[in-house]
Design an enzyme around this catalytic site. Structure first.
Site, PDB file in Angstrom:
ATOM      1  N   CYS A 126     -59.796  -2.068 -63.840  1.00 13.26           N
ATOM      2  CA  CYS A 126     -60.104  -1.601 -65.191  1.00 13.26           C
ATOM      3  C   CYS A 126     -59.673  -2.649 -66.193  1.00 13.26           C
ATOM      4  CB  CYS A 126     -59.378  -0.284 -65.459  1.00 13.26           C
ATOM      5  SG  CYS A 126     -59.644   0.393 -67.116  1.00 13.26           S
ATOM      6  N   HIS A 168     -66.427   6.023 -63.679  1.00 16.77           N
ATOM      7  CA  HIS A 168     -65.301   5.324 -64.298  1.00 16.77           C
ATOM      8  C   HIS A 168     -65.416   5.338 -65.823  1.00 16.77           C
ATOM      9  CE1 HIS A 168     -62.263   1.890 -64.204  1.00 16.77           C
ATOM     10  NE2 HIS A 168     -62.685   1.876 -65.453  1.00 16.77           N
ATOM     11  N   GLU A 169     -66.596   4.987 -66.332  1.00 15.42           N
ATOM     12  CA  GLU A 169     -66.749   4.895 -67.791  1.00 15.42           C
ATOM     13  C   GLU A 169     -66.763   6.268 -68.446  1.00 15.42           C
ATOM     14  OE1 GLU A 169     -66.216   2.128 -69.096  1.00 15.42           O
ATOM     15  OE2 GLU A 169     -66.372   1.024 -67.213  1.00 15.42           O
ATOM     16  N   HIS A 172     -63.275   7.550 -68.851  1.00 17.03           N
ATOM     17  CA  HIS A 172     -62.602   6.992 -70.028  1.00 17.03           C
ATOM     18  C   HIS A 172     -62.816   7.877 -71.253  1.00 17.03           C
ATOM     19  CE1 HIS A 172     -60.645   3.222 -69.183  1.00 17.03           C
ATOM     20  NE2 HIS A 172     -61.703   2.711 -68.585  1.00 17.03           N
TER      21      HIS A 172
END
Length: 215
Positions: A126, A168-169, A172
């Site tokens: 990351c 993953h994004e 966030h």
């Protein structure tokens, strides 16, 4: 948005960020903006400012370099992320990880849900946790819904590495870092991954470091 708590309005914050040319500073783990989640985008920036912000995210992602970047990673708590992966990897890695090229895309108000029960575990890093990687088990296939930067509906199934990037994004945007989902015994420096764990799959790392992979 946020003025009651003393925070700078989001459009003003973005204008300040864009005042400097080039890549934006990337926020590191420990900053609350990475943990408090994001506000849905509903026009707070306006079309012109949104376009400039998206371009800044693209420049920053490529400069890092990375395959995705979420707005909180540059200090903006809006539900916006960008992804792009040229996937310059050897064939055996491509096959093992399902890593295929992804064009530049903007994700606005994205959310995902798993498609099927299959999970896959690989080392992941990351930009907000520089210097480290860890093995994360994620859904092998997900359905992503949301919009693009033009407000057009997105409803698409992602598989393999693109599914990992999407998860993953989007995480966030919910205040979740990859370390929250990682096998912490796998945590390794970039140097250790390059020297010891560069195999297409993390089986050797699991055996040596003592963690379990999904079956």
């Amino acid at each position: 948005m946020g003025s009651a708590s003393g925070r700078v309005p989001v459009a003003e914050r973005v204008e300040e960020l864009l005042a400097a040319d080039g890549a934006l500073p990337i926020v590191a783990a420990g900053d609350p903006v990475l943990r408090r989640g994001t506000e849905p985008y509903d026009g707070q920036l306006g079309p012109a400012l949104l376009a400039r912000f998206v371009e800044a995210l693209r420049i920053t992602m490529r400069a890092a370099p990375g395959v995705g970047l979420a707005a909180p990673q540059v200090g903006v708590d809006l539900r916006i992320a960008v992804i792009e992966d040229p996937a310059p990897v050897p064939e055996e890695v491509r096959v093992a990880r399902g890593r295929v090229p992804q064009p530049f895309r903007v994700l606005v108000n994205p959310s995902y849900e798993p498609v099927g029960a299959a999970r896959a575990a690989f080392f992941e890093g990351c930009l907000s946790v520089p210097g480290w990687q860890a093995v994360v088990a994620r859904h092998a296939q997900v359905r992503l819904t949301g919009q693009d930067e033009q407000g057009r509906a997105v409803d698409e199934v992602f598989t393999g590495w693109p599914a990992r990037i999407v998860q993953h994004e989007t995480d966030h945007l919910d205040g979740t870092l990859y370390l929250d989902r990682a096998e912490l015994r796998s945590l390794s420096s970039h140097q250790a991954v390059a020297e010891r764990w560069a195999q297409p799959t993390p089986e050797e790392a699991a055996a040596a470091l003592g963690f379990q992979l999904p079956r």
